[in-house]
Motif scaffolding. Structure first.
Motif, PDB file in Angstrom:
ATOM      1  N   CYS A 229       0.815  -1.223   0.000  1.00 11.25           N
ATOM      2  CA  CYS A 229       0.000   0.000   0.000  1.00 11.25           C
ATOM      3  C   CYS A 229       0.846   1.270   0.000  1.00 11.25           C
ATOM      4  O   CYS A 229       0.576   2.208   0.729  1.00 11.25           O
ATOM      5  CB  CYS A 229      -0.964   0.017   1.183  1.00 11.25           C
ATOM      6  SG  CYS A 229      -2.506   0.891   0.752  1.00 11.25           S
ATOM      7  N   ASN A 255       0.792  -0.188  -4.281  1.00 15.42           N
ATOM      8  CA  ASN A 255      -0.367   0.259  -5.058  1.00 15.42           C
ATOM      9  C   ASN A 255       0.023   0.337  -6.532  1.00 15.42           C
ATOM     10  O   ASN A 255       1.192   0.214  -6.885  1.00 15.42           O
ATOM     11  CB  ASN A 255      -0.835   1.620  -4.537  1.00 15.42           C
ATOM     12  CG  ASN A 255      -1.283   1.524  -3.091  1.00 15.42           C
ATOM     13  OD1 ASN A 255      -1.685   0.458  -2.645  1.00 15.42           O
ATOM     14  ND2 ASN A 255      -1.185   2.624  -2.366  1.00 15.42           N
ATOM     15  N   CYS A 294      -1.521  -3.951  -4.285  1.00 18.01           N
ATOM     16  CA  CYS A 294      -2.469  -3.489  -3.259  1.00 18.01           C
ATOM     17  C   CYS A 294      -3.503  -2.611  -3.958  1.00 18.01           C
ATOM     18  O   CYS A 294      -4.058  -3.011  -4.981  1.00 18.01           O
ATOM     19  CB  CYS A 294      -1.703  -2.802  -2.128  1.00 18.01           C
ATOM     20  SG  CYS A 294      -2.629  -2.665  -0.586  1.00 18.01           S
ATOM     21  N   CYS A 295      -3.761  -1.422  -3.442  1.00 19.13           N
ATOM     22  CA  CYS A 295      -4.872  -0.616  -3.966  1.00 19.13           C
ATOM     23  C   CYS A 295      -4.728  -0.320  -5.453  1.00 19.13           C
ATOM     24  O   CYS A 295      -3.643  -0.006  -5.935  1.00 19.13           O
ATOM     25  CB  CYS A 295      -4.966   0.691  -3.199  1.00 19.13           C
ATOM     26  SG  CYS A 295      -5.300   0.407  -1.455  1.00 19.13           S
TER      27      CYS A 295
HETATM   28 ZN   LIG Z   1      -3.610  -0.589  -0.429  1.00 16.97          ZN
END
Ligand SMILES: [Zn+2]
Length: 311
Positions: A229, A255, A294-295
């Protein structure tokens, strides 16, 4: 042998999944909520299972459960009983196990890859606060209070049958220490500890990545150390920082590289999938052995890792 070691003994790389929330949004979920994807555990658990299956099909060797923001305290604030809250946290693990078993039952899915594992997401205290402090680490809680915060949920996740704990987006050394203290109460359990970072050398609190890695290197139940992240452009340097201090496997799942613009409430696309894919290959060459997203990463990003790593 811990679950990560077991995979890395037979395969050069363990592929993680990508963003859960991002995929839920692609399926039309509205996650603008304090509970984030933990809300979908209440409303539409089948969809969470579908996202886990999407990632297994894309090549992921590991599903990270939707428990990041699921806490007894958080659900109780929403008016649920303690038992209901515990049930939902357990459910996050059970759904992932169900998806994994369903996927692995099909023989053609088993070719050239390990049986996927289920990692129970242990989000940081800041994720429960939902005030962004998981990217600052400026908690008002003491280490003892953080131990108390993590103990309950970790017990629930372990009892639900997770293969490993994904302690992720940890912003400060104090919280990592608190988690390793809880781990000692469950001596058969392994975890990875993954920090959020603020630049090439420091985790979100400003403490040095190298110092945290050196400290965690001595912890037997820590199966991997890394970063998630965070911006992908910090990762190359952070891998070096970790590698200099420990021989434990290095885990990275940053991310996508898009940046969230708080004023327009939109993500700015500053990088392409292609760039993310090329980066994942470079991180492997730099020494990372567990890689995912991640994101804002999607099954396509995971499939792209699978394509260079396993084809
Ligand atoms: Zn994340």
């Amino acid at each position: 042998m811990n679950p990560i070691e077991r995979i890395l003994t037979h395969f050069p790389l363990m592929i993680l999944d990508g963003g859960m929330a991002t995929e839920l949004e692609n399926y039309g979920c509205k996650l603008n909520d304090r509970l984030w994807s933990a809300k979908i555990l209440i409303e539409n658990p089948e969809l969470i299972k579908k996202v886990h299956l999407d990632y297994f099909e894309a090549g992921a060797d590991c599903a990270i459960t939707a428990s990041y923001q699921a806490t007894v305290e958080g659900y109780r604030e929403r008016g649920l009983s303690e038992d209901e809250a515990i049930g939902l946290i357990k459910k996050s693990v059970q759904i992932a196990i169900k998806a994994r078993d369903e996927f692995w039952r099909i023989e053609e899915n088993q070719y050239g890859r390990p049986e996927p594992i289920v990692a129970a997401s242990v989000g940081p205290y800041g994720a429960f606060l939902a005030d962004g402090s998981e990217y600052r680490g400026d908690y008002l809680l003491s280490e003892n209070e953080l131990v108390a915060f993590h103990r309950n949920r970790i017990r629930i996740l372990v009892e639900a049958g997770a293969d490993i704990l994904a302690c992720e987006t940890i912003p400060c050394h104090k919280e990592a220490k608190a988690i390793t203290r809880v781990l000692k109460e469950f001596p058969q359990v392994y975890a990875w500890i993954s920090f959020s970072a603020q630049d090439d050398f420091h985790i979100s609190s400003g403490e040095k990545m190298a110092d945290c890695a050196k400290w965690l290197a001595e912890e037997k139940q820590v199966a991997a150390i890394g970063i998630n992240c965070s911006a992908p452009n910090y990762i190359d340097s952070l891998i070096k920082e970790i590698k200099n201090k420990t021989s434990k496997p290095i885990i990275v799942y940053p991310n996508s590289g898009e940046e969230y613009d708080a004023s327009s409430k939109q993500w700015n696309e500053i990088t392409s999938n292609q760039q993310f894919t090329t980066s994942t290959q470079r991180w492997y060459e730099a020494g990372a052995r567990i890689i995912g997203g991640c994101c804002r990463t999607t099954p396509e990003d995971i499939k792209a890792i699978n394509d260079w790593a396993r084809k």
